[in-house]
Design a protein around this motif. Structure first.
Motif, PDB file in Angstrom:
ATOM      1  N   ALA A 140       0.843  -1.199   0.000  1.00 19.44           N
ATOM      2  CA  ALA A 140       0.000   0.000   0.000  1.00 19.44           C
ATOM      3  C   ALA A 140       0.878   1.249   0.000  1.00 19.44           C
ATOM      4  CB  ALA A 140      -0.909  -0.007   1.216  1.00 19.44           C
ATOM      5  N   GLN A 141       0.645   2.114  -0.986  1.00 15.01           N
ATOM      6  CA  GLN A 141       1.437   3.341  -1.114  1.00 15.01           C
ATOM      7  C   GLN A 141       0.587   4.598  -1.218  1.00 15.01           C
ATOM      8  OE1 GLN A 141       4.674   3.523  -0.760  1.00 15.01           O
ATOM      9  NE2 GLN A 141       4.953   1.335  -0.603  1.00 15.01           N
ATOM     10  N   GLY A 142      -0.731   4.450  -1.224  1.00 15.75           N
ATOM     11  CA  GLY A 142      -1.583   5.621  -1.323  1.00 15.75           C
ATOM     12  C   GLY A 142      -3.036   5.253  -1.150  1.00 15.75           C
ATOM     13  N   PHE A 143      -3.868   6.296  -1.109  1.00 19.92           N
ATOM     14  CA  PHE A 143      -5.298   6.063  -0.956  1.00 19.92           C
ATOM     15  C   PHE A 143      -6.094   7.238  -1.494  1.00 19.92           C
ATOM     16  CE2 PHE A 143      -4.923   9.093   2.334  1.00 19.92           C
ATOM     17  CZ  PHE A 143      -6.153   9.380   2.904  1.00 19.92           C
ATOM     18  N   ALA A 144      -7.370   6.979  -1.727  1.00 18.94           N
ATOM     19  CA  ALA A 144      -8.331   8.025  -2.050  1.00 18.94           C
ATOM     20  C   ALA A 144      -9.565   7.759  -1.203  1.00 18.94           C
ATOM     21  CB  ALA A 144      -8.687   7.987  -3.537  1.00 18.94           C
ATOM     22  N   LEU A 145     -10.035   8.796  -0.514  1.00 16.23           N
ATOM     23  CA  LEU A 145     -11.250   8.726   0.291  1.00 16.23           C
ATOM     24  C   LEU A 145     -12.261   9.650  -0.370  1.00 16.23           C
ATOM     25  CD1 LEU A 145     -11.560   8.695   4.102  1.00 16.23           C
ATOM     26  CD2 LEU A 145     -13.037  10.194   2.766  1.00 16.23           C
ATOM     27  N   PHE A 146     -13.459   9.126  -0.649  1.00 17.39           N
ATOM     28  CA  PHE A 146     -14.437   9.883  -1.430  1.00 17.39           C
ATOM     29  C   PHE A 146     -15.843   9.549  -0.978  1.00 17.39           C
ATOM     30  CE2 PHE A 146     -13.686   5.853  -3.424  1.00 17.39           C
ATOM     31  CZ  PHE A 146     -14.915   5.449  -3.924  1.00 17.39           C
TER      32      PHE A 146
END
Length: 165
Positions: free
Chosen positions: A62-68
């Motif tokens: 895991a290197q990133g995320f998006a929360l929406f």
């Protein structure tokens, strides 16, 4: 290098919490992070989820995320997707992961018959603004963000019709 995007699960809560803290540190807003991990988990994965999260991985890490979450355009008569947070760890920047996360959200917006994908960016964050512009995003110069929180939210929420008039 293998790049993948997946929906977050409750088991990802510690990861999501850390990525939010890392984002806040990058944005010089660590002092604003006040969430309780258990409450965050309930709001993301409980009986009534308020937001969704996708995790971006490089070679399985895991290197990133998006929360929406969904919003709604009365002018379009359709929902939209509002991107609250997008973060890629510094070591993974330039790998295409940020673009892949945004592309994933754009595909979701199309799949869900949304009119648009939108987000806010700090005005000093020139690297992000340049990155977003290259993807076709445009600044909404005619709009100014507004917020009511803390004591002002409590006062406004406690106001009655009689006390307002």
């Amino acid at each position: 290098m293998t790049l993948s995007i997946r929906s977050a699960t409750p088991a990802d809560l510690p990861l999501i919490a850390q990525l939010i803290r890392d984002l806040a540190e990058y944005e010089k807003l660590a002092h604003e992070v006040r969430f309780d991990d258990a409450v965050l988990g309930e709001k993301l994965f409980g009986a009534r989820p308020y937001a969704e999260v996708v995790i971006g991985e490089l070679d399985g890490a895991a290197q990133g995320f998006a929360l929406f979450f969904h919003n709604f355009s009365t002018f379009e008569g359709k929902p939209g997707i509002y991107l609250e947070d997008l973060f890629v760890r510094p070591a993974a920047r330039g790998s295409g992961l940020g673009k892949a996360l945004l592309s994933h959200l754009a595909a979701l917006a199309l799949e869900r018959d949304c009119a648009r994908l939108e987000w806010s960016v700090l005005d000093w964050n020139e690297p992000a603004i340049g990155f977003y512009r290259k993807l076709g995003a445009r600044l909404l110069d005619e709009w100014t963000g507004m917020r009511v929180d803390g004591a002002a939210l409590a006062r406004l929420g406690a106001a009655t019709i009689d006390s307002i008039a």
